[in-house]
Design an enzyme around this catalytic site. Structure first.
Site, mmCIF file in Angstrom:
data_model
loop_
_atom_site.group_PDB
_atom_site.id
_atom_site.type_symbol
_atom_site.label_atom_id
_atom_site.label_comp_id
_atom_site.label_asym_id
_atom_site.label_seq_id
_atom_site.Cartn_x
_atom_site.Cartn_y
_atom_site.Cartn_z
ATOM 1 C CB ALA A 63 -47.057 -2.150 14.445
ATOM 2 N N GLY A 108 -47.800 -3.706 9.588
ATOM 3 C CA GLY A 108 -48.088 -2.279 9.423
ATOM 4 C C GLY A 108 -47.429 -1.673 8.197
ATOM 5 C CD GLU A 111 -51.926 -3.542 8.949
ATOM 6 O OE1 GLU A 111 -50.933 -3.372 9.700
ATOM 7 O OE2 GLU A 111 -53.031 -3.897 9.390
ATOM 8 C CD GLU A 131 -50.148 -8.017 11.056
ATOM 9 O OE1 GLU A 131 -50.159 -8.906 10.176
ATOM 10 O OE2 GLU A 131 -50.044 -6.807 10.794
HETATM 11 N N1 CAA Z 1 -40.792 -4.184 15.473
HETATM 12 C C1 CAA Z 1 -39.717 -3.891 16.219
HETATM 13 N N2 CAA Z 1 -38.444 -4.146 15.825
HETATM 14 C C2 CAA Z 1 -38.280 -4.701 14.611
HETATM 15 C C3 CAA Z 1 -39.372 -5.013 13.779
HETATM 16 C C4 CAA Z 1 -40.677 -4.732 14.258
HETATM 17 N N3 CAA Z 1 -41.768 -4.959 13.514
HETATM 18 N N4 CAA Z 1 -38.893 -5.576 12.644
HETATM 19 C C5 CAA Z 1 -37.555 -5.592 12.768
HETATM 20 N N5 CAA Z 1 -37.177 -5.070 13.949
HETATM 21 C C6 CAA Z 1 -35.810 -4.918 14.480
HETATM 22 C C7 CAA Z 1 -35.269 -6.251 14.968
HETATM 23 O O1 CAA Z 1 -35.721 -6.525 16.265
HETATM 24 C C8 CAA Z 1 -33.795 -5.982 14.916
HETATM 25 O O2 CAA Z 1 -33.416 -5.212 16.040
HETATM 26 P P1 CAA Z 1 -32.044 -5.536 16.840
HETATM 27 O O3 CAA Z 1 -30.957 -5.311 15.822
HETATM 28 O O4 CAA Z 1 -32.055 -4.546 17.946
HETATM 29 O O5 CAA Z 1 -32.137 -6.963 17.253
HETATM 30 C C9 CAA Z 1 -33.632 -5.087 13.688
HETATM 31 O O6 CAA Z 1 -34.929 -4.549 13.441
HETATM 32 C C10 CAA Z 1 -33.204 -5.845 12.461
HETATM 33 O O7 CAA Z 1 -34.100 -6.943 12.290
HETATM 34 P P2 CAA Z 1 -33.615 -8.444 12.113
HETATM 35 O O8 CAA Z 1 -32.298 -8.670 12.794
HETATM 36 O O9 CAA Z 1 -34.751 -9.320 12.508
HETATM 37 O O10 CAA Z 1 -33.384 -8.468 10.537
HETATM 38 P P3 CAA Z 1 -33.505 -9.733 9.566
HETATM 39 O O11 CAA Z 1 -32.968 -9.281 8.245
HETATM 40 O O12 CAA Z 1 -32.936 -10.950 10.186
HETATM 41 O O13 CAA Z 1 -35.094 -9.981 9.443
HETATM 42 C C11 CAA Z 1 -37.365 -9.303 9.137
HETATM 43 C C12 CAA Z 1 -35.894 -8.995 8.833
HETATM 44 C C13 CAA Z 1 -37.770 -10.589 8.406
HETATM 45 C C14 CAA Z 1 -38.178 -8.136 8.591
HETATM 46 C C15 CAA Z 1 -37.563 -9.470 10.651
HETATM 47 O O14 CAA Z 1 -36.984 -8.361 11.304
HETATM 48 C C16 CAA Z 1 -38.995 -9.566 11.062
HETATM 49 O O15 CAA Z 1 -39.609 -10.598 10.901
HETATM 50 N N6 CAA Z 1 -39.545 -8.455 11.600
HETATM 51 C C17 CAA Z 1 -40.896 -8.424 12.125
HETATM 52 C C18 CAA Z 1 -41.921 -8.375 11.000
HETATM 53 C C19 CAA Z 1 -43.313 -8.426 11.559
HETATM 54 O O16 CAA Z 1 -43.715 -9.394 12.166
HETATM 55 N N7 CAA Z 1 -44.073 -7.343 11.318
HETATM 56 C C20 CAA Z 1 -45.427 -7.256 11.768
HETATM 57 C C21 CAA Z 1 -45.482 -6.590 13.093
HETATM 58 S S1 CAA Z 1 -47.095 -6.673 13.801
HETATM 59 C C22 CAA Z 1 -47.956 -5.403 13.104
HETATM 60 O O17 CAA Z 1 -47.488 -4.713 12.211
HETATM 61 C C23 CAA Z 1 -49.326 -5.195 13.674
HETATM 62 C C24 CAA Z 1 -50.159 -4.211 13.005
HETATM 63 O O18 CAA Z 1 -50.772 -4.465 11.995
HETATM 64 C C25 CAA Z 1 -50.408 -2.927 13.605
#
Ligand code: CAA
Length: 258
Positions: A63, A108, A111, A131
């Site tokens: 998400a 998400g 999920e 999360e």
């Molecule tokens: N939300 C918003 N933006 C996201 C995102 C997310 N979940 N995942 C990645 N992005 C964005 C990053 O912010 C980045 O944007 P910018 O270029 O503008 O900075 C872009 O996507 C590329 O990401 P990274 O530079 O971080 O890429 P990476 O290869 O270094 O890392 C990754 C990849 C490991 C997937 C890392 O992006 C990451 O950890 N993302 C978040 C994953 C996460 O925590 N997901 C769970 C979210 S909570 C949830 O989902 C709750 C629920 O159940 C409803």
């Protein structure tokens, strides 16, 4: 639609989540479009849905953390409900849904994959529920579906530790059915979808309903559910043709969904 592409060919729909700038993360707009796309499926014609993400790096990276970062408690709950309602709609779609997980399936994203009937993935796929590392619980069904799909103990490990796992481990614990080199993932998904689409749609849909609903019932009630779905298949044109062809030692005519 800005973030969802849908292509339909030979009774198979391929839905691609396309928000490459955020690794296909699910914000409210993407979720609304996902719902619109699922609602718009022509279930007379479409027999299998394949869901994947655009690009080679990510299925869905979760998400949208930016959108969630300022939510109040009530808004958080409402955002969870929005995702849960859509994912439940996918889970209970009459037709089978295959997740072709082409990279990150985090939060998400995992999920969403778990809301599908079948998950296959590329060798670079990464799964997890990060999360608790962000100060929240999963909100789109992760605490429920993960514990049902893999063992409760392993689900709790993933949930509490927020540590990701790679494709071979996802295969080992039964989170995915198969792992393919990246370039072979979509051909494999489409091959599986075609095999399913070639079978009698009424029977396939009845299997989905019987499995899904039966899992929620005690066995005595669950087998009655199966009997009803089994009965539903009789007197259909496809049942008549399938059995006629078998007995005549012939290939059956293409099934008609009738
Ligand atoms: N939300 C918003 N933006 C996201 C995102 C997310 N979940 N995942 C990645 N992005 C964005 C990053 O912010 C980045 O944007 P910018 O270029 O503008 O900075 C872009 O996507 C590329 O990401 P990274 O530079 O971080 O890429 P990476 O290869 O270094 O890392 C990754 C990849 C490991 C997937 C890392 O992006 C990451 O950890 N993302 C978040 C994953 C996460 O925590 N997901 C769970 C979210 S909570 C949830 O989902 C709750 C629920 O159940 C409803």
């Amino acid at each position: 639609m800005a973030f969802i592409q849908m292509e339909v060919q030979d009774h198979v729909a391929v839905l691609t989540i396309d928000r490459p700038k955020a690794l296909n993360a699910l914000n409210s707009e993407v979720l609304s479009e996902l719902e619109q796309a699922v609602d718009g499926l022509d279930l007379e014609n479409v027999r299998v849905l394949v869901i994947t993400g655009s690009g080679e790096k990510s299925f869905v990276a979760g998400a949208d953390i930016g959108e969630m970062s300022t939510l109040t408690k009530a808004e958080g709950e409402a955002f969870g409900k929005k995702g849960n309602d859509i994912f439940r709609k996918i889970e209970t779609l009459p037709i089978p849904v295959i997740a072709a997980v082409n990279g990150f399936a985090l939060g998400g994203g995992n999920e969403l994959a778990m809301s599908c009937d079948i998950r296959i993935c590329s060798e670079n796929a990464v799964f997890g529920q990060p999360e608790t590392g962000l100060g929240i619980t999963p909100g789109f069904g992760g605490t429920q579906r993960l514990a049902r799909l893999v063992s409760p103990g392993y689900a709790k490990q993933l949930l509490y530790s927020a540590k990701n796992i790679k494709a071979p481990e996802a295969l080992r614990i039964g989170l995915v059915n198969a792992v393919y080199p990246a370039e072979e993932l979509m051909p494999a998904a489409l091959k599986l979808a075609a095999a399913i689409a070639a079978n009698a749609p009424i029977a396939v849909r009845a299997c989905k309903q019987a499995v899904n609903q039966g899992l929620e019932q005690p066995m005595d009630e669950a087998i009655v559910l199966e009997e009803k779905r089994f009965g539903d298949c009789f007197e259909t044109a496809d049942q008549a043709e399938g059995m006629r062809a078998f007995l005549a030692k012939e290939k059956h005519a293409p099934y008609q969904n009738r």
